[in-house]
Scaffold this motif. Structure first.
Motif, short mmCIF file in Angstrom:
data_model
loop_
_atom_site.label_atom_id
_atom_site.label_comp_id
_atom_site.label_asym_id
_atom_site.label_seq_id
_atom_site.Cartn_x
_atom_site.Cartn_y
_atom_site.Cartn_z
N LEU A 133 0.81 -1.19 0.07
CA LEU A 133 0.04 0.04 -0.02
C LEU A 133 1.03 1.15 0.00
N VAL A 134 0.57 2.08 -0.81
CA VAL A 134 1.14 3.51 -0.80
C VAL A 134 0.30 4.56 -0.64
N ILE A 135 0.54 5.37 0.39
CA ILE A 135 -0.27 6.42 0.75
C ILE A 135 0.18 7.95 0.52
N ARG A 136 -0.41 8.57 -0.02
CA ARG A 136 -0.05 10.11 -0.12
C ARG A 136 -1.04 11.00 0.36
N THR A 137 -0.50 12.06 0.99
CA THR A 137 -1.13 13.13 1.59
C THR A 137 -1.46 14.23 0.68
N PHE A 170 -5.01 8.05 -1.71
CA PHE A 170 -5.06 9.45 -1.51
C PHE A 170 -5.75 9.88 -0.31
N VAL A 171 -4.95 10.77 0.48
CA VAL A 171 -5.72 11.59 1.60
C VAL A 171 -5.81 12.86 1.43
N GLU A 172 -6.70 13.63 1.54
CA GLU A 172 -7.05 15.18 1.19
C GLU A 172 -6.01 15.72 2.33
N LEU A 185 -3.52 17.56 4.67
CA LEU A 185 -2.13 17.73 4.54
C LEU A 185 -1.36 17.17 5.45
N GLY A 186 -0.16 16.95 5.16
CA GLY A 186 0.81 15.95 5.90
C GLY A 186 0.77 16.13 7.39
N PRO A 187 1.04 17.14 8.04
CA PRO A 187 0.78 17.59 9.49
C PRO A 187 -0.75 17.46 10.16
N ASP A 188 -1.46 17.44 9.13
CA ASP A 188 -3.11 17.20 9.63
C ASP A 188 -3.27 15.75 9.60
N LEU A 189 -2.50 14.67 9.13
CA LEU A 189 -3.16 13.54 9.06
C LEU A 189 -3.60 12.81 10.22
N PHE A 240 -5.55 7.16 8.56
CA PHE A 240 -4.97 5.97 8.25
C PHE A 240 -5.35 4.70 8.41
N LEU A 241 -6.42 4.66 9.38
CA LEU A 241 -7.21 3.20 9.58
C LEU A 241 -8.13 3.08 8.43
N ARG A 242 -8.66 4.30 7.93
CA ARG A 242 -9.62 4.13 6.63
C ARG A 242 -8.63 3.62 5.58
#
Length: 260
Positions: free
Chosen positions: A206-210, A231-233, A235-239, A244-246
């Motif tokens: 799995l590859v995740i990008r913020t 892909f997560v909407e 921003l990095g520090p707001d992850l 992650f669990l989703r």
């Protein structure tokens, strides 16, 4: 300067986190997760900070949290994309200096965390000597650890990695006295994979990008041929851990075809 909201601290959020964890079967957790943290500079700008360094520091702190989340659900290998070859060439000098210091601090911190094994993946040449020393020291210090394996992609480029792998194969073949014809006949994808920076490791499941960006940016080009992407909407520090669990739950629900 505007303050960022402290997300995910309420009781309902914690209940939802617990529910998500229960929904994820240990057998469905990806063995190797690759993370492309993006949006640190945008986060700093939106929060009213004067320089990107505050965003990079917040992003580094989030990566420390992210590794804890991965360890908690049973992920065995995590690859973090921290500094690309393109970054080294194109980022402003002051931002690059700050980023290098932040990466060195993160690497040192991780080397003292639990029983994690920390490995540098990328080219040492072109990195400042102090950062190269820290990465080498961290790798040596943790080489016998048996916990979560953490790849730090620093001075990394996917195309460059493939070139380095092929060069390594040619050099090894030359040492054995083989001919070019023999090399050409014996070359296989498996052989190239063994000579990558991540040789001996499983490819990322799995590859995740913020930050909503949907591109690979020269990250693990060879290894991610059959990876799933998420892909997560944020921003990095707001992850958040819920994001992650989703991602893990979504991965578990997919029918992986491995190119089929």
């Amino acid at each position: 300067m505007s303050a960022r909201p402290n997300q995910g601290q309420g009781p309902l959020y914690r209940l939802y986190i617990g529910r998500l964890r229960r929904q994820i079967s240990p057998t469905a957790v990806p063995g190797h997760v690759a993370m492309m943290i993006d949006g640190n500079r945008r986060w700093a700008r939106q929060a009213g900070y004067a320089t990107p360094a505050d965003g990079h520091r917040a992003g580094a702190a989030k990566m420390r949290e992210f590794l804890e989340w991965c360890d908690r659900v049973g992920v065995r290998v995590v690859s973090l994309y921290l500094l690309s070859l393109d970054n080294l060439r194109k980022r402003p000098q002051q931002e690059l200096s700050d980023l290098i210091e932040i990466i060195a601090e993160l690497a040192d911190t991780l080397s003292h965390t639990r029983d994690w094994q920390v490995q540098h993946v990328g080219r040492l040449e072109g990195l400042p000597p102090e950062l190269a020393r820290v990465l080498a020291d961290v790798q040596e210090r943790t080489k016998d650890n048996t916990g979560l394996h953490v790849n730090l992609a620093v001075g990394y480029g996917g195309r460059g990695e493939i070139v380095d792998a092929v060069r390594s194969i040619i050099a090894q073949h030359d040492e054995r006295g083989g001919t070019l014809e023999e090399l050409a006949a014996s070359l296989t994808p498996e052989q190239i994979g063994e000579h990558l920076y991540t040789g001996g490791q499983p490819d990322p499941d799995l590859v995740i990008r913020t930050s909503g960006e949907q591109r690979l940016s020269d990250f693990l080009l060879w290894q991610s041929a059959h990876s799933e992407f998420y892909f997560v909407e944020a921003l990095g520090p707001d992850l958040r851990e819920v994001d992650f669990l989703r991602a893990i739950r979504d991965y578990a629900d997919r029918d992986r075809r491995f190119g089929g």
